[in-house]
Design an enzyme around this catalytic site. Structure first.
Site, PDB file in Angstrom:
ATOM      1  N   GLY A   9       2.741   4.287  -8.935  1.00  0.00           N
ATOM      2  CA  GLY A   9       1.643   3.665  -8.223  1.00  0.00           C
ATOM      3  C   GLY A   9       2.115   3.249  -6.846  1.00  0.00           C
ATOM      4  N   GLY A  12       6.013   2.302  -6.898  1.00  0.00           N
ATOM      5  CA  GLY A  12       6.848   3.470  -7.187  1.00  0.00           C
ATOM      6  C   GLY A  12       6.773   4.530  -6.114  1.00  0.00           C
ATOM      7  N   LYS A  79       3.026  -1.051 -15.373  1.00  0.00           N
ATOM      8  CA  LYS A  79       2.548  -2.409 -15.578  1.00  0.00           C
ATOM      9  C   LYS A  79       3.321  -3.068 -16.718  1.00  0.00           C
ATOM     10  CE  LYS A  79      -0.912  -2.611 -12.601  1.00  0.00           C
ATOM     11  NZ  LYS A  79      -0.937  -3.599 -11.494  1.00  0.00           N
ATOM     12  N   ASN A 105       6.544  -6.761 -12.108  1.00  0.00           N
ATOM     13  CA  ASN A 105       6.256  -8.184 -12.119  1.00  0.00           C
ATOM     14  C   ASN A 105       6.650  -8.767 -13.466  1.00  0.00           C
ATOM     15  OD1 ASN A 105       5.136  -8.451  -9.508  1.00  0.00           O
ATOM     16  ND2 ASN A 105       3.148  -7.704 -10.211  1.00  0.00           N
ATOM     17  N   LYS A 181      10.231 -14.924  -7.922  1.00  0.00           N
ATOM     18  CA  LYS A 181       9.138 -13.971  -7.680  1.00  0.00           C
ATOM     19  C   LYS A 181       7.948 -14.280  -8.588  1.00  0.00           C
ATOM     20  CE  LYS A 181       6.891 -10.234  -6.423  1.00  0.00           C
ATOM     21  NZ  LYS A 181       7.275  -8.908  -6.943  1.00  0.00           N
ATOM     22  N   SER A 250      -3.393  -9.201  -3.842  1.00  0.00           N
ATOM     23  CA  SER A 250      -2.467  -9.194  -4.977  1.00  0.00           C
ATOM     24  C   SER A 250      -2.741  -7.997  -5.878  1.00  0.00           C
ATOM     25  CB  SER A 250      -2.606 -10.490  -5.785  1.00  0.00           C
ATOM     26  OG  SER A 250      -3.820 -10.512  -6.518  1.00  0.00           O
ATOM     27  N   SER A 251      -1.726  -7.615  -6.644  1.00  0.00           N
ATOM     28  CA  SER A 251      -1.904  -6.522  -7.604  1.00  0.00           C
ATOM     29  C   SER A 251      -2.983  -6.876  -8.620  1.00  0.00           C
ATOM     30  CB  SER A 251      -0.583  -6.217  -8.315  1.00  0.00           C
ATOM     31  OG  SER A 251      -0.091  -7.371  -8.984  1.00  0.00           O
TER      32      SER A 251
END
Length: 303
Positions: A9, A12, A79, A105, A181, A250-251
């Site tokens: 995504g 990557g 994810k 994340n 993070k 944000s994602s």
């Protein structure tokens, strides 16, 4: 170096594209619409300093997990909800000496991935603002640093990344960096998703900075109770995000805008879970987690 990107995504494609641009042999494993566009036209890598197409002979794309077969390095970018299932899908095809680097994340992906594969796994902390602007088109909006967990291959990988234009550090306190993070994500992701605003505009909202301070204070309390050594500049880092990634959504916001399930269970939800286990109250994180889950459930007809 032969590199595979599992879950190509926005994150990557950015790092895989940078490595391919530097001459490494990279295969991007992702969704068919991106694979078809990349195989036809190459990957469009639009950054703040250049806008190029990267393709054969150094970059190719596949929709099949078996494409990891010859890789010395696997950038694992799926994810957090898909960590174990994606690990199981690549497990039969990995080289015995491959290094799998988790660019995800959350704070527990490397540990969960180790239950699915026997190869060496190292966690990485990712600080990048990027998005898929269309099929086979990644747009880089800022930053791009990586912090990597020590392993026998980490120094070699870090050198390759640095040579490709990716600032990279090997750190003995990746757990603390992952939590730092996580705190950034907890402060911004849900609020950006609920409001559908980029970070720079988000922080201008009434009460937003105060709400973020409450979220961060809870996260820090949970981390302390969990024995995590945080970097000393967490609060400054939270403030800096709105300055260095002003246009970034944000994602979680991107997921909700596309009607997809997000990683919120592994962000604010994880802090709530650890807080319950450790006896630390997390009402601000619980509320953000609840609201995002409501939006997701409504979009999927679950309520």
């Amino acid at each position: 170096m032969k590199v595979a990107v599992m879950g190509a995504g926005a994150v990557g494609c950015y790092y895989g594209g940078m490595l391919a641009r530097a001459g490494h042999d990279v295969v991007l494993i992702g969704r068919s619409q991106h694979v078809e566009a990349i195989e036809r036209d190459g990957l469009r890598l639009e950054t703040q300093s250049f806008d190029e197409r990267v393709g054969a002979p150094h970059l190719r794309a596949s929709a099949d997990a078996s494409a990891v077969a010859s890789a010395q390095l696997v950038l694992f970018c799926v994810k957090s909800t898909d960590t174990v299932s994606a690990g199981e899908s690549i497990a039969p095809h990995l080289q015995a000496d491959a290094l799998v680097l988790t660019l995800q994340n959350g704070v527990d992906n490397a540990d969960r991935l180790r239950t699915a594969i026997t190869q060496e796994v190292a966690a990485a902390v990712v600080y990048v603002a990027s998005e898929m602007a269309g099929p086979g088109h990644v747009r880089h909006n800022g930053r791009g640093e990586l912090v990597i967990e020590p392993s026998p291959s980490s120094e070699t990988v870090a050198h390759a990344l640095i040579s490709a234009g990716v600032p990279t550090e090997v750190s003995a306190n990746v757990r603390g960096a992952l939590w730092a993070k996580l705190i950034l994500n907890c402060a911004y992701n849900a609020l950006s998703a609920i409001s559908q605003l980029p970070y720079g505009r988000l922080v201008q909202g009434v009460g937003v900075r105060d709400a973020m301070r409450d979220v961060v204070a809870e996260c820090k309390a949970v981390a302390q109770a969990d024995g995590v050594t945080l970097p000393p500049d967490v609060d400054a880092a939270v403030r800096r995000i709105a300055e260095t990634m002003q246009e970034q959504y944000s994602s979680t916001a991107q997921d909700l805008a596309r009607g997809k399930r997000s990683e919120i269970d592994h962000l604010n939800g994880f802090v709530v879970q650890r807080g319950e286990a450790l006896g630390v109250a997390t009402p601000a994180n619980r509320l953000l987690h609840t609201i995002v889950k409501l939006v997701e459930d409504k979009a999927h007809g679950a309520i």
